[in-house]
Design a protein around this motif. Structure first.
Motif, PDB file in Angstrom:
ATOM      1  N   THR A 278       0.825  -1.208   0.000  1.00  0.00           N
ATOM      2  CA  THR A 278       0.000   0.000   0.000  1.00  0.00           C
ATOM      3  C   THR A 278       0.861   1.260   0.000  1.00  0.00           C
ATOM      4  OG1 THR A 278      -1.764  -1.151   1.181  1.00  0.00           O
ATOM      5  CG2 THR A 278      -1.801   1.251   1.237  1.00  0.00           C
ATOM      6  N   ARG A 279       1.918   1.258   0.825  1.00  0.00           N
ATOM      7  CA  ARG A 279       2.793   2.444   0.903  1.00  0.00           C
ATOM      8  C   ARG A 279       3.543   2.674  -0.413  1.00  0.00           C
ATOM      9  NH1 ARG A 279       3.794   2.984   6.586  1.00  0.00           N
ATOM     10  NH2 ARG A 279       1.716   2.763   7.494  1.00  0.00           N
ATOM     11  N   PHE A 280       3.963   1.591  -1.059  1.00  0.00           N
ATOM     12  CA  PHE A 280       4.693   1.739  -2.320  1.00  0.00           C
ATOM     13  C   PHE A 280       3.746   2.053  -3.479  1.00  0.00           C
ATOM     14  CE2 PHE A 280       9.216   0.051  -2.065  1.00  0.00           C
ATOM     15  CZ  PHE A 280       9.340   0.357  -0.720  1.00  0.00           C
ATOM     16  N   ASP A 281       2.556   1.500  -3.435  1.00  0.00           N
ATOM     17  CA  ASP A 281       1.597   1.704  -4.520  1.00  0.00           C
ATOM     18  C   ASP A 281       0.993   3.110  -4.474  1.00  0.00           C
ATOM     19  OD1 ASP A 281       0.267   0.700  -6.795  1.00  0.00           O
ATOM     20  OD2 ASP A 281      -1.551   0.396  -5.611  1.00  0.00           O
ATOM     21  N   ALA A 282       0.873   3.679  -3.262  1.00  0.00           N
ATOM     22  CA  ALA A 282       0.284   5.009  -3.114  1.00  0.00           C
ATOM     23  C   ALA A 282       1.064   5.817  -2.091  1.00  0.00           C
ATOM     24  CB  ALA A 282      -1.180   4.885  -2.701  1.00  0.00           C
ATOM     25  N   PRO A 283       2.310   6.233  -2.428  1.00  0.00           N
ATOM     26  CA  PRO A 283       3.103   7.024  -1.475  1.00  0.00           C
ATOM     27  C   PRO A 283       2.432   8.363  -1.169  1.00  0.00           C
ATOM     28  CG  PRO A 283       4.191   6.876  -3.624  1.00  0.00           C
ATOM     29  CD  PRO A 283       3.012   5.994  -3.689  1.00  0.00           C
ATOM     30  N   ALA A 284       2.670   8.849   0.054  1.00  0.00           N
ATOM     31  CA  ALA A 284       2.013  10.085   0.498  1.00  0.00           C
ATOM     32  C   ALA A 284       2.477  11.298  -0.296  1.00  0.00           C
ATOM     33  CB  ALA A 284       2.274  10.292   1.986  1.00  0.00           C
ATOM     34  N   ILE A 285       3.764  11.364  -0.591  1.00  0.00           N
ATOM     35  CA  ILE A 285       4.329  12.523  -1.288  1.00  0.00           C
ATOM     36  C   ILE A 285       5.347  12.018  -2.295  1.00  0.00           C
ATOM     37  CG2 ILE A 285       5.626  14.690  -1.025  1.00  0.00           C
ATOM     38  CD1 ILE A 285       4.658  14.750   1.894  1.00  0.00           C
ATOM     39  N   LYS A 286       5.436  12.672  -3.441  1.00  0.00           N
ATOM     40  CA  LYS A 286       6.442  12.311  -4.434  1.00  0.00           C
ATOM     41  C   LYS A 286       7.070  13.583  -4.996  1.00  0.00           C
ATOM     42  CE  LYS A 286       3.467  12.109  -8.551  1.00  0.00           C
ATOM     43  NZ  LYS A 286       4.283  12.983  -9.388  1.00  0.00           N
ATOM     44  N   SER A 287       8.243  13.439  -5.563  1.00  0.00           N
ATOM     45  CA  SER A 287       8.908  14.585  -6.176  1.00  0.00           C
ATOM     46  C   SER A 287       8.279  14.884  -7.532  1.00  0.00           C
ATOM     47  CB  SER A 287      10.400  14.314  -6.333  1.00  0.00           C
ATOM     48  OG  SER A 287      10.611  13.208  -7.198  1.00  0.00           O
TER      49      SER A 287
ATOM     50  N   VAL B  87       3.718   7.830 -10.190  1.00  0.00           N
ATOM     51  CA  VAL B  87       2.719   7.868  -9.120  1.00  0.00           C
ATOM     52  C   VAL B  87       3.001   6.807  -8.065  1.00  0.00           C
ATOM     53  CG1 VAL B  87       0.264   7.559  -8.594  1.00  0.00           C
ATOM     54  CG2 VAL B  87       0.961   8.829 -10.633  1.00  0.00           C
ATOM     55  N   SER B  88       3.460   5.630  -8.486  1.00  0.00           N
ATOM     56  CA  SER B  88       3.726   4.546  -7.538  1.00  0.00           C
ATOM     57  C   SER B  88       5.170   4.076  -7.654  1.00  0.00           C
ATOM     58  CB  SER B  88       2.774   3.375  -7.761  1.00  0.00           C
ATOM     59  OG  SER B  88       2.977   2.811  -9.041  1.00  0.00           O
ATOM     60  N   ILE B  89       5.632   3.388  -6.609  1.00  0.00           N
ATOM     61  CA  ILE B  89       6.978   2.821  -6.571  1.00  0.00           C
ATOM     62  C   ILE B  89       6.860   1.341  -6.931  1.00  0.00           C
ATOM     63  CG2 ILE B  89       9.004   2.392  -5.123  1.00  0.00           C
ATOM     64  CD1 ILE B  89       7.896   4.618  -3.245  1.00  0.00           C
ATOM     65  N   PRO B  90       7.706   0.819  -7.824  1.00  0.00           N
ATOM     66  CA  PRO B  90       7.627  -0.619  -8.138  1.00  0.00           C
ATOM     67  C   PRO B  90       7.818  -1.452  -6.871  1.00  0.00           C
ATOM     68  CG  PRO B  90       9.071   0.513  -9.683  1.00  0.00           C
ATOM     69  CD  PRO B  90       8.765   1.495  -8.593  1.00  0.00           C
ATOM     70  N   TYR B  91       7.038  -2.495  -6.747  1.00  0.00           N
ATOM     71  CA  TYR B  91       7.134  -3.335  -5.556  1.00  0.00           C
ATOM     72  C   TYR B  91       7.131  -4.813  -5.958  1.00  0.00           C
ATOM     73  CZ  TYR B  91       2.063  -3.359  -6.290  1.00  0.00           C
ATOM     74  OH  TYR B  91       0.816  -3.466  -6.845  1.00  0.00           O
ATOM     75  N   PHE B  92       7.639  -5.630  -5.042  1.00  0.00           N
ATOM     76  CA  PHE B  92       7.702  -7.064  -5.270  1.00  0.00           C
ATOM     77  C   PHE B  92       6.380  -7.723  -4.891  1.00  0.00           C
ATOM     78  CE2 PHE B  92      12.153  -5.914  -4.608  1.00  0.00           C
ATOM     79  CZ  PHE B  92      12.769  -6.603  -5.637  1.00  0.00           C
ATOM     80  N   ASN B  93       6.098  -8.856  -5.511  1.00  0.00           N
ATOM     81  CA  ASN B  93       4.983  -9.687  -5.083  1.00  0.00           C
ATOM     82  C   ASN B  93       5.399 -10.450  -3.835  1.00  0.00           C
ATOM     83  OD1 ASN B  93       3.206  -9.004  -7.207  1.00  0.00           O
ATOM     84  ND2 ASN B  93       4.289 -10.400  -8.566  1.00  0.00           N
TER      85      ASN B  93
END
Length: 201
Positions: free
Chosen positions: A134-143, A148-154
């Motif tokens: 959830t944190r990687f898929d929808a970070p609170a703030i980005k540059s 929009v999202s950070i790649p994450y592992f399954n």
């Protein structure tokens, strides 16, 4: 005439082994370290390796160590290699998601009280993987300009560890999919800390 053809054929048989040690595509001077050297004219084309689903990849019989495919489910180049946690045991691993083999869990609150100052009783659980995703898929703030999202592992690609935990909490286990089970021993004076590490399989 037949004698000349026989000499030519014999000469070719002697010559082929020396030139077949390397294969060159679009170049007459393959790199000496390469068994296969592909050069694209004007450098506007790349190399496509076999593309398949995870299920198709896992169905490959007796894959050779070092075998590469593109996994269209994980969107990564996948290599059949030693597993870092169990050397000598081979498995598939993504090579292109991250260059780090481990990373720390995003900050997470581990509940210890019911909100009225009473200890939470019994075995509690927190889904660490879901918090991470959830944190990687929808970070609170980005540059500016960042995706929009950070790649994450399954979850199947990760191992989960606790490297430190305050004494007010006892960790009773972590499931293979990242669900942490714990009991509360006492309320923390201020905050309780726990170091959670993810390891790429």
């Amino acid at each position: 005439m037949n004698k000349i053809l026989s000499i030519i054929a014999f000469s070719l048989m002697l010559y082929i082994p020396s030139v077949s040690s390397q294969i060159a595509v679009n170049t007459d001077t393959p790199d000496t370290s390469a068994a296969l050297d592909i050069t694209a004219h004007n450098n506007y084309r790349g190399l496509l390796i076999p593309r398949m689903t995870t299920a198709q990849k896992l169905a490959i019989a007796n894959p050779a160590p070092g075998l590469l495919v593109y996994d269209i489910d994980y969107n990564c180049i996948s290599q059949y290699k030693d597993t870092p946690s169990n050397p000598g045991v081979f498995g598939w691993t993504c090579q292109t998601l991250f260059n780090r083999h481990f990373f720390y869990m995003p900050s997470v609150n581990i509940p210890t009280s019911d909100g009225s100052g009473n200890l939470l009783a019994g075995i509690r659980s927190v889904d660490l993987y879901n918090i991470y995703k959830t944190r990687f898929d929808a970070p609170a703030i980005k540059s500016t300009g960042a995706p929009v999202s950070i790649p994450y592992f399954n979850k199947e690609q990760l191992y989960f560890y606790i490297t430190y935990c305050d004494p007010c909490i006892t960790v009773t286990g972590i499931s293979d999919v990242g669900v942490l089970s714990y009991t509360v021993n006492s309320l923390p004076d201020y905050d309780a800390f726990m170091n959670i590490v993810f390891l790429v399989r």
